[in-house]
Write an enzyme that holds these catalytic residues in place. Sequence first.
Site, PDB file in Angstrom:
ATOM      1  N   GLU A  23       0.823  -1.208   0.000  1.00 52.81           N
ATOM      2  CA  GLU A  23       0.000   0.000   0.000  1.00 52.81           C
ATOM      3  C   GLU A  23       0.861   1.264   0.000  1.00 52.81           C
ATOM      4  O   GLU A  23       0.485   2.279  -0.596  1.00 52.81           O
ATOM      5  CB  GLU A  23      -0.961  -0.023   1.189  1.00 52.81           C
ATOM      6  CG  GLU A  23      -2.007  -1.133   1.039  1.00 52.81           C
ATOM      7  CD  GLU A  23      -2.983  -1.212   2.186  1.00 52.81           C
ATOM      8  OE1 GLU A  23      -4.159  -0.886   1.988  1.00 52.81           O
ATOM      9  OE2 GLU A  23      -2.556  -1.602   3.299  1.00 52.81           O
TER      10      GLU A  23
ATOM     11  N   GLU B 231      -3.996  -9.425   3.621  1.00 53.53           N
ATOM     12  CA  GLU B 231      -4.781  -9.130   4.823  1.00 53.53           C
ATOM     13  C   GLU B 231      -5.920 -10.116   5.057  1.00 53.53           C
ATOM     14  O   GLU B 231      -6.239 -10.449   6.208  1.00 53.53           O
ATOM     15  CB  GLU B 231      -5.335  -7.691   4.744  1.00 53.53           C
ATOM     16  CG  GLU B 231      -4.323  -6.620   5.119  1.00 53.53           C
ATOM     17  CD  GLU B 231      -3.404  -6.231   3.983  1.00 53.53           C
ATOM     18  OE1 GLU B 231      -2.648  -5.270   4.143  1.00 53.53           O
ATOM     19  OE2 GLU B 231      -3.442  -6.885   2.907  1.00 53.53           O
TER      20      GLU B 231
END
Length: 255
Positions: A109, A129
């Site tokens: 990210e 995740e």
Amino acid sequence: MQEPVLVRIEGHVMVVTINRPQVRNAISLAVAQALAAAMAELDANPALHVGIITGAGGNFCAGMDLKAFAFEGVEPVIEGRGFAGLCEAPPRKPLIAAVEGHAVAGGFEIALACDLIVASRSASFGLPEVKRGLVASAGGLMRLPHRIHIGLAMEMALTGDPITAAQAQGWGLVNRLVEPGDALRDALTLAARIDANAPLSVAASKRIIQGSRTWSDDEMFERQRSVAQVVNKSADAREGAAAFAEKRAAVWQGR
């Protein structure tokens, strides 16, 4: 005591290195605070034109420090800037990710919050995740579909499986694919090419590309005009035209 983030200046380029190699450069609160400070300095200092972010010890970043999160409840989020001190508010100036090894979870990210990615052939990218009961909430799920086909973004997000650097380049995610150990060197070369251009023009071009994703057809040229006219009336615009006419290198003043 080891500094969590190292910052050095090379000409007009700021090189920022996440310096926690023993944990694959996982983001702690101290790292997030230092990255936020570096990004603020990049934007505030007129002598700096481009930023590069990389990781120490052969990896880019493994994301959030999960041990600190699990046992201490610490999230490396800075108010107003988000995860890692930059994911919600990247700098206005160009930022390049120089990726070696793993760029996963929050590390991916961070790379997606950058404007350009230079990656080693041995690098890997992923949003794992979902494998840990979490959601990639530092911008990855929103930025990734703008960088690659939505179906590929959906597959990465829902499976949590990583992709290779070669796949990332094939999907248009990576700008430069280089030999292992060369990511920072080639990022500096790319930064030098950007730095050769007028800084006001570069910053405005980034702003228009990013902002135009949410502009309607009816408003897009007016929105662009409000950004571009300031630059086109600048002293640097006149200098660029004069340098072209006189067949010489331009001398940019950033005004």
